[in-house]
Scaffold this active site. Structure first.
Site, PDB file in Angstrom:
ATOM      1  N   GLY B 124       0.874  -1.210   0.343  1.00  0.00           N
ATOM      2  CA  GLY B 124       0.287  -0.181  -0.042  1.00  0.00           C
ATOM      3  C   GLY B 124       1.237   1.203  -0.157  1.00  0.00           C
ATOM      4  N   PRO B 128      -5.021   8.318  -3.801  1.00  0.00           N
ATOM      5  CG  PRO B 128      -7.328   7.525  -3.231  1.00  0.00           C
ATOM      6  CD  PRO B 128      -6.362   7.943  -2.306  1.00  0.00           C
ATOM      7  CB  SER B 132       4.100   9.916 -10.607  1.00  0.00           C
ATOM      8  OG  SER B 132       3.308   8.672 -11.842  1.00  0.00           O
ATOM      9  CD1 TRP B 156      -4.513   3.663  -8.391  1.00  0.00           C
ATOM     10  CD2 TRP B 156      -5.609   2.790  -8.965  1.00  0.00           C
ATOM     11  NE1 TRP B 156      -5.051   4.880  -9.455  1.00  0.00           N
ATOM     12  CE2 TRP B 156      -6.104   3.913 -10.476  1.00  0.00           C
ATOM     13  CE3 TRP B 156      -6.252   1.175 -10.173  1.00  0.00           C
ATOM     14  CZ2 TRP B 156      -7.280   4.164 -10.913  1.00  0.00           C
ATOM     15  CZ3 TRP B 156      -7.345   1.551 -10.484  1.00  0.00           C
ATOM     16  CH2 TRP B 156      -7.741   2.697 -11.559  1.00  0.00           C
ATOM     17  CG  HIS B 335      -4.531 -12.824 -33.530  1.00  0.00           C
ATOM     18  ND1 HIS B 335      -3.306 -12.862 -33.330  1.00  0.00           N
ATOM     19  CD2 HIS B 335      -5.756 -14.098 -32.995  1.00  0.00           C
ATOM     20  CE1 HIS B 335      -3.947 -13.780 -32.753  1.00  0.00           C
ATOM     21  NE2 HIS B 335      -4.839 -15.051 -32.971  1.00  0.00           N
ATOM     22  CD  GLU B 360       4.538  -2.854  -8.803  1.00  0.00           C
ATOM     23  OE1 GLU B 360       4.864  -1.620  -8.313  1.00  0.00           O
ATOM     24  OE2 GLU B 360       4.229  -3.825  -8.730  1.00  0.00           O
ATOM     25  CB  SER B 363       7.003   4.525 -19.362  1.00  0.00           C
ATOM     26  OG  SER B 363       6.159   2.607 -20.066  1.00  0.00           O
TER      27      SER B 363
END
Lengths: 87, 385
Positions: B124, B128, B132, B156, B335, B360, B363
């Protein structure tokens, strides 16, 4: 030892103005010369380079915030016989 | 591209591949639709030792080295991204943080249970208003006699819906500390997050901490050092795990792309014979090889405890996540219309791959770190030529 540690810190500085200098007493974290992730990188470096073991209780930025602090820490750990305590 | 391992670790990785194909993959779609990652599958992962794969055998783990762990994650990811995400949060983020930063009593108490899967963990940090900008978290702790009182809201939080143990970052003024909080502690509640693009079987919830009281023994690492040591250690391990997840997902998408290109016929021939389809296959092969190579390199550096292993891991994570997404998008493209349906796995791969570019560390955060590394290490000796 001091020269090695200083060189390692210098190679990881987040400053690019060649006029900026730092002393062995400067708090490199507070001055923004390195980021907080460097603290973890530093532990790996000190353990590998100087054969010490950084214990859970040692994980305090006050042990590592300047070159002088790092040197004192490594010397203390060596006197203790690699620090002993496991993490 | 075969990476050599010793016999024991090779066996573990190969068996994980079988497990992924026979147990995980057949249920991945069903799990996503039901929003549940089954307990019995978690139990099987625990019995096989995957939930403690990197932990020392003395603490109930398999003692896999970083390269072997990475290959294990890639195999699991190919079966079901949710299972791989469980490894990341439960093992890489939380268990590794306890292993690296915990006291002897915390290590003895938690690691064996974590390795067996008796205790499921969640991490955790995110809130909210603070993703970042993780160092700005607002969840607060204050002294409560000799204990601590924690209030705040996390968002999240992957697998928090079924977790037994939460590793939570909270602040007191400038100081950020890490707390191990058992789910059953009074004042802890969770609210499932709905409408997610991916990770739908990952039990992603908001975690609400309302006057949660914990003791000093619940602090992981030293008080006030939670972000610097605990969160950074956890995120470094998490990034490594996600990097290999990207390799697995990219390989899965490549397999699906090639399999379809071999069998699908248009204009009287397999679409794999058309040059523009072959271009996508070629780029996907290169991408998989390159991502795997970067992850392998990072793994070897982690094995050697090299100081640069952290940035090498960041580089690997950034490349691997982007590569997985690009290959998964191309797999959908190959596809055609069928790529849009849940009859084929590629649309799921595409959604799951997108997440890898966000979790984590986005990018863009990885790029900030990598560019700093570049500014430090390159161009010093060749200036003005």
């Amino acid at each position: 030892m001091r020269e090695k540690i200083r060189a390692m810190v210098e190679s990881n500085l987040n400053i690019f103005n060649s006029g900026v200098q730092f002393s062995d007493d400067d708090n490199i974290f507070r001055k923004g010369f390195v980021d907080s992730l460097f603290a973890v990188q530093l532990i790996a470096y000190l353990e590998a380079e100087f054969g010490i073991k950084v214990a859970n209780k040692d994980l305090d930025i006050n042990n590592f915030h300047s070159v002088n602090k790092m040197v004192s820490f490594v010397e203390r750990k060596r006197q203790e016989g690699t620090g002993g305590a496991s993490r | 591209m075969k990476i050599e391992l010793d016999d024991r670790q090779r066996r573990v990785v190969d068996e994980a591949g079988d497990f992924a194909r026979t147990v995980l993959a057949p249920r991945a779609r069903e799990n996503e639709e039901s929003g549940v990652f089954p307990r019995n599958v978690i139990s099987q992962m625990g019995e096989r030792g995957y939930l403690g794969a990197t932990l020392p055998q003395a603490h109930g783990g398999l003692g896999l080295d970083p390269v072997a762990y990475g290959l294990l994650v890639a195999e699991i990811e190919k079966g079901d991204c949710s299972a791989s995400r469980l490894l990341t949060v439960h093992l890489a983020l939380v268990a590794e943080a306890i292993h690296k930063c915990g006291s002897e009593s915390q290590i003895r108490k938690w690691l064996p249970r974590i390795a067996r899967g008796e205790t499921i963990c969640a991490f955790g940090l995110t809130e909210p208003e603070h993703g970042s900008d993780a160092a700005g978290i607002q969840t607060a702790y204050t002294a409560h006699g000799s204990d601590f009182r924690i209030n705040g809201r996390k968002r999240w939080i992957t697998f928090s819906g079924i977790a037994d143990l939460l590793l939570v970052m909270a602040r007191n003024g400038e100081a950020v500390s890490a707390f191990l909080i058992e789910r059953e502690t009074p004042g802890v509640s969770v609210e499932p997050q709905k409408g997610l693009m991916a990770g739908r079987a990952c039990h992603i919830c908001e975690v609400i901490l309302n006057d949660v009281i914990v003791g000093k023994e619940n602090i992981l690492g030293q008080a006030g050092q939670g972000f610097t040591y605990v969160a950074n250690t956890a995120l470094d391990h998490g990034r490594y795990s996600i990097a290999w997840g990207g390799v697995g997902l990219a390989e899965a998408a490549l397999n699906a792309m090639v399999s379809y290109a071999r069998t699908r016929k248009q204009f009287g021939q397999s679409i794999g014979s058309f040059q523009l389809v072959r271009e996508m296959i070629a780029e996907a092969v290169v991408g998989v090889y390159a991502a795997k190579s970067l992850c392998w390199r990072a793994g070897e550096m982690r094995k050697a405890a090299a100081a640069d292993a952290i940035i090498e891991t960041t580089i690997a994570k950034h490349f691997s996540a982007g590569t997985a997404f690009r290959i998964a998008c191309d797999a959908v493209q190959v596809h055609g219309g069928n790529g849009f349906t849940s009859e084929y796995p590629v649309e799921r791969y595409m959604r799951e791959a997108k997440v890898l570019e966000i979790i984590e560390g986005t990018s863009q955060i990885q790029q900030m770190m990598i560019s700093m590394h570049g500014l430090r290490r390159f161009g010093r000796t060749h200036a003005h030529r």
